[in-house]
Motif scaffolding. Sequence first.
Motif, PDB file in Angstrom:
ATOM      1  N   LEU A 238      14.171 -29.690  38.676  1.00  0.00           N
ATOM      2  CA  LEU A 238      12.730 -29.143  38.251  1.00  0.00           C
ATOM      3  C   LEU A 238      12.384 -29.482  36.861  1.00  0.00           C
ATOM      4  N   GLU A 239      13.236 -29.443  35.721  1.00  0.00           N
ATOM      5  CA  GLU A 239      12.761 -30.136  34.490  1.00  0.00           C
ATOM      6  C   GLU A 239      12.401 -31.418  34.504  1.00  0.00           C
ATOM      7  N   ALA A 240      13.198 -32.386  35.431  1.00  0.00           N
ATOM      8  CA  ALA A 240      12.848 -33.481  35.543  1.00  0.00           C
ATOM      9  C   ALA A 240      11.271 -33.909  36.049  1.00  0.00           C
ATOM     10  N   LEU A 241      10.813 -32.846  36.846  1.00  0.00           N
ATOM     11  CA  LEU A 241       9.556 -33.034  37.620  1.00  0.00           C
ATOM     12  C   LEU A 241       8.570 -32.356  36.262  1.00  0.00           C
ATOM     13  N   ILE A 242       9.107 -31.306  35.816  1.00  0.00           N
ATOM     14  CA  ILE A 242       8.269 -30.829  34.571  1.00  0.00           C
ATOM     15  C   ILE A 242       7.909 -31.922  33.514  1.00  0.00           C
ATOM     16  N   MET A 243       8.783 -32.804  33.192  1.00  0.00           N
ATOM     17  CA  MET A 243       8.795 -33.820  32.336  1.00  0.00           C
ATOM     18  C   MET A 243       7.613 -34.832  32.539  1.00  0.00           C
ATOM     19  N   VAL A 244       7.532 -35.160  33.807  1.00  0.00           N
ATOM     20  CA  VAL A 244       6.595 -36.229  34.269  1.00  0.00           C
ATOM     21  C   VAL A 244       4.940 -35.346  34.162  1.00  0.00           C
ATOM     22  N   LEU A 245       5.154 -33.953  34.614  1.00  0.00           N
ATOM     23  CA  LEU A 245       3.871 -33.296  34.593  1.00  0.00           C
ATOM     24  C   LEU A 245       3.249 -33.171  33.494  1.00  0.00           C
ATOM     25  N   GLN A 246       4.170 -32.675  32.199  1.00  0.00           N
ATOM     26  CA  GLN A 246       3.600 -32.658  31.098  1.00  0.00           C
ATOM     27  C   GLN A 246       3.100 -33.815  30.357  1.00  0.00           C
ATOM     28  N   ALA A 247       3.695 -35.054  30.792  1.00  0.00           N
ATOM     29  CA  ALA A 247       3.086 -36.253  30.381  1.00  0.00           C
ATOM     30  C   ALA A 247       1.554 -36.438  31.102  1.00  0.00           C
ATOM     31  N   TYR A 248       1.509 -36.229  32.200  1.00  0.00           N
ATOM     32  CA  TYR A 248       0.075 -36.148  32.919  1.00  0.00           C
ATOM     33  C   TYR A 248      -0.619 -35.181  32.142  1.00  0.00           C
ATOM     34  N   ILE A 249      -0.319 -33.900  32.029  1.00  0.00           N
ATOM     35  CA  ILE A 249      -1.245 -32.906  31.623  1.00  0.00           C
ATOM     36  C   ILE A 249      -1.886 -33.306  29.856  1.00  0.00           C
ATOM     37  N   PHE A 250      -0.568 -33.809  29.308  1.00  0.00           N
ATOM     38  CA  PHE A 250      -1.070 -34.211  27.769  1.00  0.00           C
ATOM     39  C   PHE A 250      -2.192 -35.122  28.006  1.00  0.00           C
ATOM     40  N   VAL A 251      -2.137 -36.235  28.828  1.00  0.00           N
ATOM     41  CA  VAL A 251      -2.985 -37.274  28.636  1.00  0.00           C
ATOM     42  C   VAL A 251      -4.206 -36.779  29.375  1.00  0.00           C
ATOM     43  N   LEU A 252      -4.162 -35.815  30.507  1.00  0.00           N
ATOM     44  CA  LEU A 252      -5.240 -35.529  31.136  1.00  0.00           C
ATOM     45  C   LEU A 252      -6.270 -34.469  30.134  1.00  0.00           C
ATOM     46  N   LEU A 253      -5.649 -33.843  29.344  1.00  0.00           N
ATOM     47  CA  LEU A 253      -6.425 -32.920  28.302  1.00  0.00           C
ATOM     48  C   LEU A 253      -6.831 -33.724  27.323  1.00  0.00           C
ATOM     49  N   THR A 254      -6.348 -35.109  26.926  1.00  0.00           N
ATOM     50  CA  THR A 254      -6.873 -36.018  25.999  1.00  0.00           C
ATOM     51  C   THR A 254      -8.145 -36.620  26.553  1.00  0.00           C
ATOM     52  N   ALA A 255      -7.980 -37.082  27.789  1.00  0.00           N
ATOM     53  CA  ALA A 255      -9.313 -37.479  28.322  1.00  0.00           C
ATOM     54  C   ALA A 255     -10.332 -36.472  28.578  1.00  0.00           C
ATOM     55  N   ILE A 256      -9.895 -35.253  28.800  1.00  0.00           N
ATOM     56  CA  ILE A 256     -10.882 -34.279  28.799  1.00  0.00           C
ATOM     57  C   ILE A 256     -11.834 -34.058  27.489  1.00  0.00           C
ATOM     58  N   TYR A 257     -10.860 -33.833  26.519  1.00  0.00           N
ATOM     59  CA  TYR A 257     -11.460 -33.566  25.193  1.00  0.00           C
ATOM     60  C   TYR A 257     -12.576 -34.939  24.786  1.00  0.00           C
ATOM     61  N   ILE A 258     -11.834 -35.921  24.924  1.00  0.00           N
ATOM     62  CA  ILE A 258     -12.940 -37.148  24.965  1.00  0.00           C
ATOM     63  C   ILE A 258     -14.050 -37.248  25.575  1.00  0.00           C
ATOM     64  N   GLU A 259     -13.920 -37.041  26.948  1.00  0.00           N
ATOM     65  CA  GLU A 259     -15.212 -36.708  27.883  1.00  0.00           C
ATOM     66  C   GLU A 259     -15.972 -35.613  27.160  1.00  0.00           C
ATOM     67  N   GLY A 260     -15.596 -34.629  26.902  1.00  0.00           N
ATOM     68  CA  GLY A 260     -16.347 -33.566  26.392  1.00  0.00           C
ATOM     69  C   GLY A 260     -17.166 -33.974  24.948  1.00  0.00           C
ATOM     70  N   ALA A 261     -16.453 -34.647  24.241  1.00  0.00           N
ATOM     71  CA  ALA A 261     -17.162 -35.307  22.964  1.00  0.00           C
ATOM     72  C   ALA A 261     -18.297 -36.005  23.236  1.00  0.00           C
ATOM     73  N   LEU A 262     -17.968 -37.010  24.128  1.00  0.00           N
ATOM     74  CA  LEU A 262     -18.829 -38.073  24.496  1.00  0.00           C
ATOM     75  C   LEU A 262     -20.170 -37.671  25.286  1.00  0.00           C
ATOM     76  N   HIS A 263     -20.243 -36.442  26.089  1.00  0.00           N
ATOM     77  CA  HIS A 263     -21.106 -35.875  26.789  1.00  0.00           C
ATOM     78  C   HIS A 263     -21.300 -34.551  26.444  1.00  0.00           C
ATOM     79  N   ALA A 264     -21.433 -34.003  25.209  1.00  0.00           N
ATOM     80  CA  ALA A 264     -21.388 -32.889  24.368  1.00  0.00           C
ATOM     81  C   ALA A 264     -22.821 -32.419  24.766  1.00  0.00           C
ATOM     82  N   ASP A 265     -23.843 -33.330  24.772  1.00  0.00           N
ATOM     83  CA  ASP A 265     -25.108 -33.014  25.070  1.00  0.00           C
ATOM     84  C   ASP A 265     -25.350 -32.591  26.256  1.00  0.00           C
ATOM     85  N   ALA A 266     -24.550 -32.866  27.350  1.00  0.00           N
ATOM     86  CA  ALA A 266     -24.876 -32.468  28.817  1.00  0.00           C
ATOM     87  C   ALA A 266     -24.038 -31.558  29.367  1.00  0.00           C
ATOM     88  N   HIS A 267     -23.466 -30.792  28.201  1.00  0.00           N
ATOM     89  CA  HIS A 267     -22.578 -29.588  28.600  1.00  0.00           C
ATOM     90  C   HIS A 267     -23.480 -28.208  28.344  1.00  0.00           C
TER      91      HIS A 267
END
Length: 267
Positions: A238-267
Amino acid sequence: MIALALPATTQDEGGFVAPTIAETHLPPLFSIGSFDFSKHTLLVLLSVVIIAAFFMIAAKKGAMVPSKMQFLGESAYGFVRNSIGKDIIGGRDFMKYVPLLFSIFFFVLINNIYGAIPLLQLPTFSHVGGAYFLAIMVWFIWIGVGFKKHGIKYLKLATVPSGVPWYLLPLIIPIEIISNFLVRPITHSLRLFATMLAGHLIVMVAGAGIEFLVTQENILLQGTSLLVLAGAIAMYFLEALIMVLQAYIFVLLTAIYIEGALHADAH
């Protein structure tokens, strides 16, 4: 787990003593002045070497019919490029951020996976310093993206939601400032740190519990150690699965934050 239910007493009383967070901080391998070079530091540097070596080897030939290494490297790159960069940021803007997202994903992934490798068994982000540093770096990047795209107007776009009545703005603006500029980097880092530390501690407690039970004279308690071992193995996967998921979640949130900054005028 059963080991957690045992009473934690002092070692002098011969009872079970659960490992503490302090025990996750290993002594330094060597010191230079006030700088301590620890196993944690070694693993972080090793992760950079592993990532660079793997993808350099995978991309070395660039054949039309890819080898297994090339196929694996291209699949890994394609996953970050398409499933995170393109799907989240989208448009023509995503390609310039793919190297950043790619580097963060595999850096976090390798440093998390260390916790599932026997002998190494130390997810480096179970120490909060690395998680803070990475989250703060991402914080500066997406804020910089917002100012570069929108100029000083970005402050208004990030703190004044569209459609909110003017009389609610004195309440909404401070909440948006705290949420966007203060809470984000904290939650971004603590989500990664807390899950890695928790998983690491569970494995340590299970190991200590098994050792304690095996050394008891009571046969029933010795047999109970097998149940703890079975639970520890389940938690390990279970921990091994969480290790992979946390890497994905961290970079996913990074992409979401960048997208929000790029398209802040559209939100």
